[in-house]
Design a protein around this motif. Structure first.
Motif, PDB file in Angstrom:
ATOM      1  N   PRO A   1      13.446  62.187  35.178  1.00  0.00           N
ATOM      2  CA  PRO A   1      14.036  62.514  33.879  1.00  0.00           C
ATOM      3  C   PRO A   1      13.389  61.678  32.781  1.00  0.00           C
ATOM      4  O   PRO A   1      12.708  60.691  33.066  1.00  0.00           O
ATOM      5  N   ALA A   2      13.612  62.059  31.534  1.00  0.00           N
ATOM      6  CA  ALA A   2      12.970  61.376  30.418  1.00  0.00           C
ATOM      7  C   ALA A   2      13.433  59.931  30.283  1.00  0.00           C
ATOM      8  O   ALA A   2      12.677  59.079  29.807  1.00  0.00           O
ATOM      9  N   ASP A   3      14.646  59.644  30.705  1.00  0.00           N
ATOM     10  CA  ASP A   3      15.198  58.290  30.616  1.00  0.00           C
ATOM     11  C   ASP A   3      14.805  57.502  31.871  1.00  0.00           C
ATOM     12  O   ASP A   3      15.232  57.837  32.982  1.00  0.00           O
ATOM     13  N   PRO A   4      13.993  56.444  31.745  1.00  0.00           N
ATOM     14  CA  PRO A   4      13.580  55.658  32.910  1.00  0.00           C
ATOM     15  C   PRO A   4      14.752  55.071  33.689  1.00  0.00           C
ATOM     16  O   PRO A   4      14.668  54.914  34.912  1.00  0.00           O
ATOM     17  N   GLU A   5      15.847  54.744  32.993  1.00  0.00           N
ATOM     18  CA  GLU A   5      17.017  54.203  33.699  1.00  0.00           C
ATOM     19  C   GLU A   5      17.633  55.255  34.612  1.00  0.00           C
ATOM     20  O   GLU A   5      18.074  54.951  35.726  1.00  0.00           O
ATOM     21  N   GLU A   6      17.658  56.487  34.155  1.00  0.00           N
ATOM     22  CA  GLU A   6      18.178  57.563  35.005  1.00  0.00           C
ATOM     23  C   GLU A   6      17.227  57.820  36.171  1.00  0.00           C
ATOM     24  O   GLU A   6      17.671  58.099  37.298  1.00  0.00           O
ATOM     25  N   PHE A   7      15.931  57.722  35.929  1.00  0.00           N
ATOM     26  CA  PHE A   7      14.933  57.848  37.000  1.00  0.00           C
ATOM     27  C   PHE A   7      15.211  56.821  38.098  1.00  0.00           C
ATOM     28  O   PHE A   7      15.268  57.151  39.286  1.00  0.00           O
ATOM     29  N   ALA A   8      15.409  55.569  37.686  1.00  0.00           N
ATOM     30  CA  ALA A   8      15.686  54.502  38.648  1.00  0.00           C
ATOM     31  C   ALA A   8      16.997  54.750  39.376  1.00  0.00           C
ATOM     32  O   ALA A   8      17.106  54.522  40.595  1.00  0.00           O
TER      33      ALA A   8
END
Length: 300
Positions: free
Chosen positions: A36-43
């Motif tokens: 996803p565009a948000d790296p925190e959501e990716f993590a």
């Protein structure tokens, strides 16, 4: 950019990660993350996941978890290293996957061109640009006639072979090499390919890629294996990167020109612009690698 043999080599080396559980993810370069565009959501998506299988589709690595699949495109200089967590982090590390066994899988990318997408596993095959990829070189459904049809569109054969929608995984190095080994000039229209040429092209493509895989890939710029060792295929290339050097078959100087927007290496004697004889007269016999078993293709 790593091509089919190099990415497949990396996939095989990373297979040791199958069964590993991710304790957490540190994103050091937001640019690397696309979905996803948000790296925190990716993590958050990948934390707690267990990688069940490390696969590949074309030039993309696939880290299949229980729910999520990590799609990784190495681009020019992306590289993975499995290290102890206490190992100092260098300035080119972009993403770190902290594993529960105390090790880190670190993604290093000097030029920041590589990308990562974390998508639902059940949807990875329809995720762009995976969905648009052509067949794998070793796909049993890729027959000489199918290959000939796929190359029958508008354009020169070099550009068509580089098009990932036509066939997945080939890049500049191996397209130059396979065209030499089949005696085909890169500027010929794809639609001019004869059935006999298509049969030889497919056979030579598979033999070449298998040869490159056995050699650990080609280190012509920055590619190295996961343990830092270079590949050895560059020592066996006939035309790529050999501008001005004598052809290993006929002795004529290798020439470089631009075809389909890419630097292209040819032997004008072994690859005459008018084509080769349909009965097999050409230079491929002297360059042929031999029949070897096909490696495992895409992971799913």
């Amino acid at each position: 950019m790593p091509e089919w043999p190099e990415v497949e080599q990396i996939r095989r080396e990373l297979a040791v990660l199958e069964g590993s559980r991710i304790a957490g993810v540190t994103v050091l370069c937001e640019r690397t993350i696309r979905t996803p565009a948000d790296p925190e959501e990716f993590a958050a998506r990948l934390a707690g996941e267990t990688w069940q299988e490390i696969g590949r589709r074309g030039k993309y690595l696939l880290f299949h978890g229980l729910r999520w699949t990590l799609i990784s495109h190495l681009r020019m200089e992306g590289r993975y290293r499995l290290v102890e967590a206490k190992t100092p982090v260098d300035e080119y590390t972009r993403v770190i996957f902290h594993l529960e066994d105390g090790k880190d899988l670190r993604y290093r990318d000097v030029r920041k061109f590589g990308t990562m997408d974390a998508v639902e596993r059940r949807q990875w095959e329809v995720f762009p640009p995976i969905a648009s990829l052509g067949p794998e070189p070793f796909d049993p459904q890729l027959t000489p006639e199918v290959l000939r049809r796929r190359l029958s569109g508008k354009g020169r054969i070099k550009g068509l072979l580089l098009n990932q929608r036509v066939i997945a995984g080939l890049g500049n190095i191996y397209v130059d090499e396979v065209l030499f080994r089949t005696g085909i000039h890169p500027e010929r229209p794809g639609r001019s390919l004869t059935p006999a040429e298509a049969e030889r092209l497919l056979a030579q493509m598979r033999a070449l890629l298998q040869e490159a895989l056995v050699a650990g890939g080609a280190t012509v710029r920055s590619y190295v294996r996961s343990d830092g060792r270079p590949g050895l295929m560059q020592e066996h290339l006939f035309v790529y990167g050999r501008t001005g050097q004598p052809c290993r078959v006929c002795g004529h100087s290798i020439e470089r020109r631009v075809v389909a927007g890419r630097g292209t290496h040819i032997c004008p004697v072994c690859q005459p612009e008018g084509g080769i004889e349909a009965d097999g007269t050409g230079r491929e016999a002297e360059a042929r690698g031999g029949d070897k078993p096909a490696p495992r293709g895409m992971g799913a």
